[in-house]
Design an enzyme around this catalytic site. Structure first.
Site, PDB file in Angstrom:
ATOM      1  N   ASN A   1       0.660  -1.301  -0.052  1.00 16.92           N
ATOM      2  CA  ASN A   1      -0.208  -0.044  -0.077  1.00 16.92           C
ATOM      3  C   ASN A   1       0.922   1.214   0.272  1.00 16.92           C
ATOM      4  O   ASN A   1       0.482   2.307  -0.550  1.00 16.92           O
ATOM      5  CB  ASN A   1      -1.087   0.021   1.367  1.00 16.92           C
TER       6      ASN A   1
ATOM      7  N   VAL B   1      -8.469   6.405   4.555  1.00 13.09           N
ATOM      8  CA  VAL B   1      -9.201   5.467   5.369  1.00 13.09           C
ATOM      9  C   VAL B   1      -8.752   4.125   4.906  1.00 13.09           C
ATOM     10  O   VAL B   1      -8.783   3.231   5.955  1.00 13.09           O
ATOM     11  CB  VAL B   1     -10.520   5.305   4.740  1.00 13.09           C
TER      12      VAL B   1
ATOM     13  N   ASP C   1     -13.860   4.208  15.120  1.00 14.96           N
ATOM     14  CA  ASP C   1     -13.543   3.605  16.313  1.00 14.96           C
ATOM     15  C   ASP C   1     -13.956   4.671  17.645  1.00 14.96           C
ATOM     16  O   ASP C   1     -14.479   4.041  18.465  1.00 14.96           O
ATOM     17  CB  ASP C   1     -11.956   3.744  16.399  1.00 14.96           C
TER      18      ASP C   1
ATOM     19  N   HIS D   1      -5.056   3.624  14.090  1.00 18.12           N
ATOM     20  CA  HIS D   1      -6.131   2.651  13.872  1.00 18.12           C
ATOM     21  C   HIS D   1      -5.730   1.220  13.710  1.00 18.12           C
ATOM     22  O   HIS D   1      -5.766   0.775  12.377  1.00 18.12           O
ATOM     23  CB  HIS D   1      -6.576   3.484  12.729  1.00 18.12           C
TER      24      HIS D   1
END
Lengths: 325, 325
Positions: B106, B130, B160, B188
């Site tokens: 990524n 995101v 969250d 996250h």
């Protein structure tokens, strides 16, 4: 927040359309940002685990307006005290299945749901049938709920209406907001009749802006076949656009609209359409009631298509008649 | 309608989260009912047909606010002149894939996207990451866009945050609207720290209403593991609740909020957190800028968890460092 919450039943609660729908209702998109809601989600026993996942996600949004969730596989529980009922779930047509088989399978479901609505819902309940065959499913539910006014029942042709508006706007190069007085007549099926005879675009008659051959060979078939085209591209049937149409149909039904929209409601013989059929008409809404747009001139082209739709709906009605007595 | 349209890029345009997101943005839920929008949808070449289906459905909604759609597999086109960029798409972790492999896969995507944002976006662009690992992906994009202010970048911990609010409200038997001053600290990831040390429920300190053992053994792990639990129930990862969190994050970023919310933004050394990391803090928003809530007392329990998150983010940063020069 002083308004008391309203109860909204949604069938097929774990399905694709519901997944695009329930989160928007909980966010206030259907009934506005001041109206608390309690969702009643109905599913088949086999889908209860998936439904639990949807409810977890609803919880995870911490929606200010969402005052409660009822999760059940029993229509009698699902419809208790509901103010709105969105009958979204229906068995899809399987491979090799005849349309008549589909009709009969779903007829039983909608008979049960109509009876449960009759017994348990708020008597002012507003009911929208989306699950196919939507018009006849609404007809079955209505006949299974003798204590409810027929005006409480509707079936959805708003997605077809929106599709027709979008196609006409794209063709004429205008914004969708410029298109008015369009209508879907008849059955939510492949022979539905999207009618631009009366449509107005920025004050001009739409029929003067496009060729008759475009209407016949492009516009009408495109609107009729749009669902299949979306499935072809997406690999799944329309869900988000159906959910938006549901929200728009219900919001207009509750809040009112002077704009022509399309909705399938019971015919009282308007435009010569057989009384009692659930048939899509151009409508406006005032005080929570649909009114069919009156006194439109219907040309021969339109009349032929309107009658074909009437005939199809009569056939569907006759196929399920034995289940209703 | 006199406002000129804003351009909003959404990556992973044919994915599950985008399917729950783009229809709501087009309906005005993110930026309000007066703000026309143009959607820029980015996807991989292999998903362009599915994306076409999504665009068909967007058209079929005939949204009054939707002024245009750009559909592309080129980040340079997708980010041209955009005012908002929602970086939702990311490769999911496949079977047998190490977290470090995921990071590197990524990293390349988010480096490319950061460069494209730098070259083509409006310089006031507000960017929300995101796609996971969200914090470090945002870090990569930020470092690949040297001409953009670091304040333009954020990563999402709002889902969250919402989950934590919902859990605490359910446990204490109050409405979600009664819960204030809750925070998500850090990454996250599964070690994120949902903190109720400062939370207030109807004027009372939340920590006096629940047992320490519930916080430690139930609340914190439930929030940390919630995503996995949803997958288990639904068979798919959270999409609609993620979409709602995105809308809430962006709406608050644009419109402002005095309420504490959580967002991952660049640390300037606040609370001793290593400068430069994209770290989740409790924040408020004014004039389009996040402000970290200041001067909170941090007890040892919290400090330990905040440092564990810092350490994890430093490791992620170090794993992708070679890609950034």
């Amino acid at each position: 927040m002083t308004k008391s919450p309203v109860r909204i039943a949604i069938t097929g609660g774990a399905g694709q359309i519901a997944y695009s729908l329930v989160f928007r209702i909980a966010a206030g998109e259907m009934l506005g940002p001041e109206q608390p809601v309690i969702l009643h989600l109905l599913e088949m026993p086999s889908a209860m685990e998936a439904l639990k996942g949807v409810v977890m996600e609803l919880d995870d949004c911490a929606y200010p307006l969402l005052q409660g969730i009822v999760m059940t596989d029993d229509a009698n529980i699902a419809f208790t005290d509901v103010d709105y009922a969105l009958l979204v779930g229906a068995m899809p047509r399987g491979p090799g299945m005849e349309r008549s088989d589909l009709l009969k399978t779903n007829a039983t479901t909608f008979k049960t749901q109509g009876q449960a609505l009759n017994a348990h819902a708020n008597h002012n309940v507003k009911i929208l049938v989306v699950g196919n065959p939507a018009n006849t499913n609404a007809y079955i539910a209505m006949h299974s709920a003798p204590d409810l006014n027929h005006k409480n029942f509707s079936a959805m042709t708003r997605l077809d209406h929106n599709r027709a508006v979008a196609q006409l706007a794209a063709k004429t190069g205008v914004d969708v907001n410029s298109v008015h007085n369009l209508a879907i007549w008849g059955n939510h099926s492949a022979i539905q009749y999207p009618d631009i005879t009366h449509a107005i675009i920025n004050g001009v008659k739409a029929t003067t802006m496009v060729k008759p051959s475009w209407i016949l060979d492009d516009f009408i078939p495109t609107v009729q076949q749009r669902g299949s085209m979306v499935i072809k591209a997406r690999g799944k049937s329309s869900a988000a656009s159906a959910a938006y149409a549901i929200i728009s149909h219900m919001r207009d039904w509750v809040m009112g609209t002077d704009e022509w929209v399309s909705a399938a409601i019971m015919s009282n013989g308007d435009y010569g359409i057989t009384e009692g059929l659930i048939y899509s008409f151009p409508v406006t809404v005032k005080d929570g009631e649909f009114s069919i747009v009156q006194d439109l001139e219907i040309n021969d082209f339109s009349r032929t298509r309107m009658l074909a739709n009437q005939q199809e709906l009569e056939q569907e009605r006759d196929m399920v008649a034995h289940l209703l007595n």
